[in-house]
Write an enzyme that holds these catalytic residues in place. Structure first.
Site, PDB file in Angstrom:
ATOM      1  N   GLU A  33      33.178  38.034  36.192  1.00 18.12           N
ATOM      2  CA  GLU A  33      32.784  36.821  35.431  1.00 18.12           C
ATOM      3  C   GLU A  33      33.539  35.582  35.916  1.00 18.12           C
ATOM      4  O   GLU A  33      33.927  34.736  35.124  1.00 18.12           O
ATOM      5  CB  GLU A  33      33.013  37.015  33.918  1.00 18.12           C
ATOM      6  CG  GLU A  33      32.188  38.091  33.277  1.00 18.12           C
ATOM      7  CD  GLU A  33      30.717  38.020  33.649  1.00 18.12           C
ATOM      8  OE1 GLU A  33      30.223  36.928  33.966  1.00 18.12           O
ATOM      9  OE2 GLU A  33      30.075  39.077  33.662  1.00 18.12           O
TER      10      GLU A  33
HETATM   11  C1  LIG Z   1      33.850  46.670  38.369  1.00 20.07           C
HETATM   12  C2  LIG Z   1      33.083  45.449  38.721  1.00 20.07           C
HETATM   13  C3  LIG Z   1      31.966  45.098  37.965  1.00 20.07           C
HETATM   14  C4  LIG Z   1      31.220  43.972  38.303  1.00 20.07           C
HETATM   15  N1  LIG Z   1      30.061  43.686  37.616  1.00 20.07           N
HETATM   16  C5  LIG Z   1      29.238  42.693  38.068  1.00 20.07           C
HETATM   17  C6  LIG Z   1      27.939  42.493  37.502  1.00 20.07           C
HETATM   18  O1  LIG Z   1      27.531  43.177  36.554  1.00 20.07           O
HETATM   19  N2  LIG Z   1      27.147  41.522  38.019  1.00 20.07           N
HETATM   20  C7  LIG Z   1      27.540  40.741  39.076  1.00 20.07           C
HETATM   21  O2  LIG Z   1      26.783  39.895  39.510  1.00 20.07           O
HETATM   22  N3  LIG Z   1      28.777  40.905  39.639  1.00 20.07           N
HETATM   23  C8  LIG Z   1      29.618  41.857  39.162  1.00 20.07           C
HETATM   24  N4  LIG Z   1      30.859  42.048  39.741  1.00 20.07           N
HETATM   25  C9  LIG Z   1      31.258  41.184  40.834  1.00 20.07           C
HETATM   26  C10 LIG Z   1      32.382  40.219  40.464  1.00 20.07           C
HETATM   27  O3  LIG Z   1      31.883  39.223  39.619  1.00 20.07           O
HETATM   28  C11 LIG Z   1      32.947  39.680  41.787  1.00 20.07           C
HETATM   29  O4  LIG Z   1      33.729  40.722  42.347  1.00 20.07           O
HETATM   30  C12 LIG Z   1      33.770  38.430  41.610  1.00 20.07           C
HETATM   31  O5  LIG Z   1      32.917  37.373  41.281  1.00 20.07           O
HETATM   32  C13 LIG Z   1      34.560  38.057  42.855  1.00 20.07           C
HETATM   33  O6  LIG Z   1      33.773  38.097  44.017  1.00 20.07           O
HETATM   34  P1  LIG Z   1      34.303  38.903  45.294  1.00 20.07           P
HETATM   35  O7  LIG Z   1      34.667  40.247  44.843  1.00 20.07           O
HETATM   36  O8  LIG Z   1      33.305  38.769  46.371  1.00 20.07           O
HETATM   37  O9  LIG Z   1      35.648  38.162  45.694  1.00 20.07           O
HETATM   38  P2  LIG Z   1      35.781  36.854  46.600  1.00 20.07           P
HETATM   39  O10 LIG Z   1      34.802  35.826  46.153  1.00 20.07           O
HETATM   40  O11 LIG Z   1      35.773  37.239  48.023  1.00 20.07           O
HETATM   41  O12 LIG Z   1      37.225  36.351  46.197  1.00 20.07           O
HETATM   42  C14 LIG Z   1      38.436  36.942  46.723  1.00 20.07           C
HETATM   43  C15 LIG Z   1      39.636  36.118  46.268  1.00 20.07           C
HETATM   44  O13 LIG Z   1      39.524  34.777  46.799  1.00 20.07           O
HETATM   45  C16 LIG Z   1      39.545  33.828  45.752  1.00 20.07           C
HETATM   46  N5  LIG Z   1      38.601  32.757  46.078  1.00 20.07           N
HETATM   47  C17 LIG Z   1      37.335  32.894  46.545  1.00 20.07           C
HETATM   48  N6  LIG Z   1      36.778  31.686  46.722  1.00 20.07           N
HETATM   49  C18 LIG Z   1      37.694  30.768  46.359  1.00 20.07           C
HETATM   50  C19 LIG Z   1      37.711  29.340  46.296  1.00 20.07           C
HETATM   51  N7  LIG Z   1      36.648  28.604  46.621  1.00 20.07           N
HETATM   52  N8  LIG Z   1      38.845  28.728  45.874  1.00 20.07           N
HETATM   53  C20 LIG Z   1      39.915  29.462  45.503  1.00 20.07           C
HETATM   54  N9  LIG Z   1      39.958  30.812  45.545  1.00 20.07           N
HETATM   55  C21 LIG Z   1      38.852  31.456  45.958  1.00 20.07           C
HETATM   56  C22 LIG Z   1      39.137  34.578  44.493  1.00 20.07           C
HETATM   57  O14 LIG Z   1      39.650  33.979  43.318  1.00 20.07           O
HETATM   58  C23 LIG Z   1      39.713  35.966  44.755  1.00 20.07           C
HETATM   59  O15 LIG Z   1      41.047  36.008  44.361  1.00 20.07           O
HETATM   60  C24 LIG Z   1      31.630  43.160  39.392  1.00 20.07           C
HETATM   61  C25 LIG Z   1      32.777  43.499  40.129  1.00 20.07           C
HETATM   62  C26 LIG Z   1      33.480  44.631  39.820  1.00 20.07           C
HETATM   63  C27 LIG Z   1      34.673  44.996  40.665  1.00 20.07           C
END
Ligand SMILES: Cc1cc2nc3c(=O)[nH]c(=O)nc-3n(C[C@H](O)[C@H](O)[C@H](O)COP(=O)(O)OP(=O)(O)OC[C@H]3O[C@@H](n4cnc5c(N)ncnc54)[C@H](O)[C@@H]3O)c2cc1C
Length: 606
Positions: free
Chosen positions: A448
Site C-alpha cells: 500500500e
Molecule cells: C505480501 C505482499 C502482498 C502484496 N499485495 C499486493 C496487492 O494485493 N496488490 C498489488 O497491486 N500489490 C501488492 N503488493 C505489492 C506492493 O504494494 C509492492 O511490493 C510495493 O508497492 C513496493 O514495490 P516493489 O516491491 O516493486 O519495491 P520498489 O518499488 O522497487 O521499491 C524498493 C525500495 O525503493 C524505494 N523507492 C522506490 N521508488 C522510490 C522513489 N521514487 N523515491 C524514494 N524511494 C523509492 C521504496 O520505498 C523501497 O524501499 C504486495 C507485496 C507483498 C510483498
C-alpha cells in the site's frame, strides 16, 4: 491465555468509542445512523470479539504453518480451517459492516466497523486479508460511476461471502512507480468490454477457494494512452464469466501462474496473475478511459487506513500476549534481593526492565487505537451533509493517512519486536504467537505504498497542500486539546512537554519548507522519514494526553476498583509517553534541522 490465543482489548475499545469519543452520542444526530444506539454497537463489538477469539484466532497459526498451494490450473487451495472461518465471518455480517444496507451491508458507522477489523486482523491477519480486500473492492464498486449491472449483482455477493475481490496494481517493473504499468487493454466491439494482456505480481488473494468467483480491480493501459499514471484505466476482471443473473460461466483467462514464499502472512496467497496469456481475458471498463488512477486511489486510501488497523490489531495482540506471559513467567528474583542466597523467585512483570517494555507497548498501542478510531470517526461525521465541514474533516483524514499507514505500521513492528523480547527465548520459537506477529507485521511497512513513499507524500504533498492549510487545521485542533488538558492541573507537566514538541514540529516543518523553497529538493526529501516519525510521535502524544484527560475526569467522578485501575493506567501512559517518548521527537527535530546530507555525497553508494 493459551499459547496461541488472541485476546481482544474490549475494555479499551469501548473506552475509546463510548467514553473518549462518545461516538454513540455524536452519531445519534446523523440520519444514516439514527436507528443504532450504544447497546447495538456493543452487541456488534461483543460478537466480533467472540468471533475473533474463538473462530479466527485458532486458524492463525495453522494458516502460517500450512500456507497455500497452487495447482497447474491456477487454482489455489487455502488451509482447510479457513473455509469454516470465512463462512462464519460472512454470516456475522462483518465483511460489509459499514457499507450501506442498500448494497447488502449493515450500514454501521466506520468507527464501529474499524473496531471489529482491529479484532479480526489481530486474531488472524493473513486470513483477514481475503475479506479485507474483498470489502475494499466491493466498496469501490458502490461508487456511482461503477458499471451499474456489476454493482447490483456483485456487491451483495462479495459482502455475503460468495465472491471475492482483489486490487491489481503491481507489475515486475512497476512497484512504487505505478505509472510504469504495462498491462494492456484493447477495446472490443462491445461497449465497455476490453481484452487484457500482461502480468501482475504480488497480488493478494488473486486466487483462493473460499469463494466461488473473484473480481479483480486491474489497472491497464489502453491503445494510445499517455505515459505514466495519467494513461491508466481501471478494469473489472472476473475469474469466471457471469451473466446479468449472476450465473457463472466459463473461466476467464486471468490465472495465477505463481505464488510467493514469504517471511510472513503465509496464509494469504501472494500471486503472479497472468492476463490473457493462453486465451482471452475479458475486463469491463470502470469509469472512463484514463481515469484508472483516480478510481484506484479510492481503494488505496481505504486500504491505507486498513493497514493502520492491521498495525493496531497486531500490536495489541502482541502486547496482550506479552503481558499475559510476563505475569506468568517466573524468573529470577527482585533486584533488591540480588545479594541474597536464596531469594524468592518472581514473575518477570516485577522486573523494572520488563515493565519498561510493557509500558512502552501499552502507551503506544492505546494511543494508536485513539488515533485510528478518531480518523474513522471523522469519516462518520462527514455524513452530516455540511459540505464545508465535510471538506475540513476529509482534509484532516488525508493528513493523518500517512501517519496511520506508515508511522503506525513502524510502531507496530517495533511493538511486536518488543513482545518477542519480553518472552525471551520463548518469543523466538514457534510455540507462542509473537514470533508470527513479528514476521507478519513487516509487510505493513511495504505494501500500500512503502513507508518511505508515505513519508514523501506527507512532506511533499500533504504538508504543502493549500499552503500548509491541512497542517494548520491539525495544529488548531492540537492546541484545543492542549488547552482542555491544561484545565486539569495534574497534567501540567505533560502539557508542557507536548507543547515543546509541538513547537519543534512546527519549526521543523518551516525549516524543511525553506529547504525545498531554496531548490534543495533532495535535501528536503532526505528528511521525509524522520519528519514523519517526528509528526507521528507528537500525534500519538496528543492522543495519549486526550485519554489521560478523560481518565482524570472519570476518577474525579468517583471511578474505583477495576475502573479506577484502568483510568490510572491511562494517566501513567501519558506520563510515561511525555517523559520517555516525546523527548525522542525533540531529538529528531534537532537532527533534521542540522540538515546533514552526507549520504547524498557523490560516489558513496554509486
Ligand atoms: C505480501 C505482499 C502482498 C502484496 N499485495 C499486493 C496487492 O494485493 N496488490 C498489488 O497491486 N500489490 C501488492 N503488493 C505489492 C506492493 O504494494 C509492492 O511490493 C510495493 O508497492 C513496493 O514495490 P516493489 O516491491 O516493486 O519495491 P520498489 O518499488 O522497487 O521499491 C524498493 C525500495 O525503493 C524505494 N523507492 C522506490 N521508488 C522510490 C522513489 N521514487 N523515491 C524514494 N524511494 C523509492 C521504496 O520505498 C523501497 O524501499 C504486495 C507485496 C507483498 C510483498
Amino acid at each position: 491465555m493459551s499459547a496461541t490465543s488472541y485476546k481482544a482489548d474490549l475494555r479499551d475499545i469501548k473506552f475509546v468509542l463510548f467514553e473518549q469519543m462518545k461516538a454513540h452520542e455524536q452519531l445519534a444526530d446523523v440520519p444514516r445512523y439514527k436507528d443504532f444506539d450504544r447497546d447495538m454497537y456493543e452487541a456488534v463489538l461483543d460478537m466480533a470479539r467472540d468471533l475473533s477469539e474463538n473462530v479466527l484466532s485458532p486458524v492463525n497459526k495453522v494458516g502460517d504453518r500450512e500456507g497455500v498451494k497452487l495447482d497447474g490450473e491456477g487454482n489455489i487451495t487455502t488451509p482447510d480451517c479457513f473455509k469454516g472461518a470465512y463462512k462464519a465471518l460472512a454470516e456475522s455480517g462483518l465483511i460489509g459492516a459499514s457499507l450501506a444496507q442498500e448494497h447488502g451491508g449493515q450500514g454501521l458507522p466506520h468507527v464501529v466497523d474499524i473496531a471489529t477489523h482491529e479484532m479480526t486482523s489481530g486474531a488472524a491477519m493473513a486470513f483477514n486479508m481475503y475479506p479485507g480486500l474483498t470489502r475494499a473492492a466491493a466498496n469501490l464498486l458502490t461508487w456511482p460511476d461503477a458499471p451499474a449491472w456489476i454493482q447490483a449483482l456483485a456487491v451483495p455477493k462479495m459482502l455475503g461471502g460468495e465472491w471475492g475481490g482483489t486490487m491489481c496494481l503491481t507489475e515486475a517493473g512497476a512497484g512504487t512507480s505505478v505509472g510504469d504499468n504495462r498491462a494492456a487493454a484493447v477495446p472490443t466491439a462491445d461497449d465497455g468490454v476490453y481484452h487484457l494482456t500482461g502480468e501482475k505480481v504480488f497480488i493478494s488473494g488473486a486466487d483462493q477457494d473460499l469463494v466461488s468467483n473473484i473480481l479483480h480491480m486491474v489497472l491497464a493501459r489502453t491503445p494510445g494512452a499517455p505515459p505514466g499514471t495519467k494513461g491508466l484505466s481501471m478494469f473489472i476482471v472476473p475469474k469466471f464469466h457471469f451473466d446479468a443473473a449472476g450465473t457463472l460461466g466459463a473461466r476467464n483467462d486471468a490465472k495465477v501462474v505463481g505464488i510467493e514464499h514469504k517471511m510472513g502472512i503465509n496464509g494469504s496467497a501472494t500471486c503472479t496473475l497472468a492476463l490473457g496469456a493462453t486465451g482471452t481475458c475479458v475486463g469491463y471498463l470502470y469509469g472512463g478511459e484514463h481515469q484508472g488512477m483516480e478510481i484506484m486511489f479510492r481503494m488505496m486510501n481505504e486500504a491505507r487506513i486498513g493497514v493502520g488497523i492491521q498495525a493496531l490489531g497486531l500490536a495489541s495482540a502482541a502486547y496482550q500476549n506479552a503481558l499475559a506471559y510476563a505475569k506468568d513467567r517466573v524468573q529470577g528474583s527482585a533486584v533488591e534481593h540480588f545479594r541474597e542466597t536464596d531469594p524468592p523467585r518472581v514473575t518477570i512483570n516485577k522486573h523494572p526492565d520488563v515493565r519498561r517494555n510493557l509500558m512502552l507497548m501499552k502507551c503506544q498501542v492505546d494511543a494508536m487505537r485513539s488515533l485510528i478510531y478518531s480518523v474513522a470517526n471523522r469519516f462518520d461525521k462527514t455524513e452530516h451533509g455540511d459540505e464545508s465541514e465535510k471538506e475540513y474533516l476529509l482534509g484532516l483524514v488525508e493528513l493523518m493517512t500517512p501517519i496511520v499507514k506508515a508511522y503506525c505500521s513502524d510502531v507496530s513492528f517495533s511493538v511486536c519486536s518488543t513482545a518477542v523480547q519480553v518472552f525471551g527465548g520463548y518469543g523466538y520459537i514457534g510455540e507462542y504467537p509473537v514470533e508470527q506477529h513479528l514476521r507478519d507485521s513487516k509487510i505493513m511497512a511495504i505494501y500500500e505504498g512503502t513507508n518511505g513513499i508515505q513519508a514523501m507524500d506527507m512532506l511533499g504533498r500533504k504538508m504543502r497542500k493549500g499552503q500548509g492549510m491541512l497542517f494548520m487545521s491539525w495544529l488548531d485542533e492540537a492546541n484545543m486539546e492542549l488547552e482542555r488538558a491544561r484545565a486539569i492541573g495534574e497534567l501540567a507537566e505533560e502539557v508542557a512537554g507536548l507543547e515543546r514538541a509541538r513547537d519543534q514540529l512546527g519549526q521543523t516543518a518551516m525549516h524543511l519548507g525553506m529547504v525545498g523553497a531554496q531548490g534543495n529538493l533532495r535535501g528536503a526529501m532526505l528528511q521525509a522519514t524522520p519528519f514523519l516519525e517526528l509528526f507521528g510521535t507528537v500525534v500519538l502524544g496528543l492522543h495519549s494526553l486526550w485519554q489521560a484527560r478523560v481518565a482524570h475526569e472519570a476518577l474525579r467522578d468517583g471511578a474505583t476498583g477495576d475502573d479506577g485501575k484502568f483510568y490510572r493506567g491511562k494517566i501513567a501512559n501519558a506520563r510515561f509517553y511525555m517523559k520517555n517518548v516525546i523527548p525522542r521527537a525533540t531529538a529528531i527535530a534537532k537532527a533534521i534541522q542540522m540538515g546533514d546530507e552526507s549520504c547524498l555525497e557523490d560516489g558513496l553508494f554509486d
